[in-house]
Design an enzyme around this catalytic site. Structure first.
Site: not given
Ligand code: PSU
Ligand code: MN
Length: 305
Positions: A22, A157
């Site tokens: 991604e 996370k």
């Molecule tokens: N994993 C990482 N760093 C990131 C992400 C994932 O180590 O920045 C990103 C991914 O793209 C995931 C996003 O979909 O964080 C989550 O964003 P949100 O909480 O707005 O859905």
């Protein structure tokens, strides 16, 4: 509609292993210039394991499956100019010919459309702490419920509400599989104390589970699978220090009134400051590790045919 790199389309036609990567973590998850080095490093991990990498993003409104070197650099250096795209944002970005970095949700959708089954990321989005008031639940979770892609990650996370995230994945009918662990990893640390639904002993076991899930999609899970790999011990952060840093990062987000798609990038940057950059080292180490496992699983899947 999609621009698929020739190397990727050839590999797909020949039934060889391809791993999707991604771009949100490049544009909005890590600072420049580490982000560009990581983007290139992850592709190298995939190749070293005998698979073909396909980093996904939008360039001038065109969804690209397999960004080239210049395009990776463009997304790594674009800063705020590069949109953070979830699945719902894709059509507007195409109309407006925007550059965009795809989240887990959007990358899954585009990978599936291109015929790619395996995708590596760091940590998926999930249910945010305080979601009972904010309703902030990542679209990554609903996407996992409906789109057939095997997502390899280090759990969700740790800035999130991990028990609630697991509950939501259960509601969505997403198999949460531990890779050589019976515990859901906590991104910065291997341990959350929360159980996974199944365990894969190695890449072949994970590949078999995925093949069966797809074969039996009419009555088993129709969408994705989450394969959870603990972060490498040597780079894991100390659990109490992580929780203290998360508390400070969350307090800053609250004080600054951060909402919506900005929350996760803000918290990751705040975590980097609160841990003097250590969280970034952990994030990079687990990304490399997840990507290597994803490539091994993709190779096993291609061997199973
Ligand atoms: N994993 C990482 N760093 C990131 C992400 C994932 O180590 O920045 C990103 C991914 O793209 C995931 C996003 O979909 O964080 C989550 O964003 P949100 O909480 O707005 O859905
Ligand atoms: Mn959100």
């Amino acid at each position: 509609m999609l621009r698929i790199a020739e190397e990727v389309s050839t590999a797909l036609e020949e039934g060889r292993a391809v791993v999707a990567l991604e771009s949100t973590l490049i544009s909005h998850g890590l600072p420049y210039p580490q982000n560009l080095a990581v983007a290139e490093g992850l592709e190298a991990e995939v190749r070293a394991a005998g698979a073909v990498p396909a980093t996904i993003g939008l360039i001038e409104g065109v969804p690209v499956i397999g960004l080239n070197g210049n395009e990776l650099e463009r997304l790594a250096t674009g800063g705020e100019r590069v949109r953070k795209l979830s699945r719902r944002d894709i059509s507007a970005a195409i109309v407006e010919r925007a550059d965009g970095a795809t989240t887990v949700a959007a990358t899954m959708a585009l990978a599936a459309a291109a015929g790619i089954e395996v995708f590596a990321t760091g940590g998926i989005g999930g249910v945010h702490r305080g979601a009972i008031h904010s309703w902030d639940v990542s679209a990554d979770l609903t996407e996992l419920g409906r789109t057939p892609v095997l997502v390899v990650c280090a759990g969700a996370k740790a800035i999130l509400d991990l028990p609630a995230t697991l509950e939501y994945l259960e509601t969505q009918g997403v198999p949460v599989v531990g890779y050589q662990t019976n515990e859901f990893p906590a991104f910065y640390t291997p341990h959350s104390g929360l159980p996974v639904a199944a365990v894969a002993a190695d890449a072949l076991a994970a590949a078999r589970m995925w093949r069966l899930q797809r074969r039996y999609r009419n009555f088993a899970a129709p969408g994705g699978m989450l394969l959870c790999v603990p972060p490498p011990e040597r780079s894991a952060l100390e659990r109490e220090a992580v929780e203290a840093a998360i508390a400070r990062a969350l307090a800053r987000a609250e004080a600054e009134g951060v909402r919506g798609p900005a929350v996760t990038p803000f918290l990751l940057a705040a975590m980097a400051e609160e841990t003097s950059g250590e969280s970034i080292e952990t994030n990079i180490a687990l990304l490399r590790n997840n990507t290597r496992v994803a490539a091994e699983v993709a190779v096993r899947i291609s061997e199973l045919g």
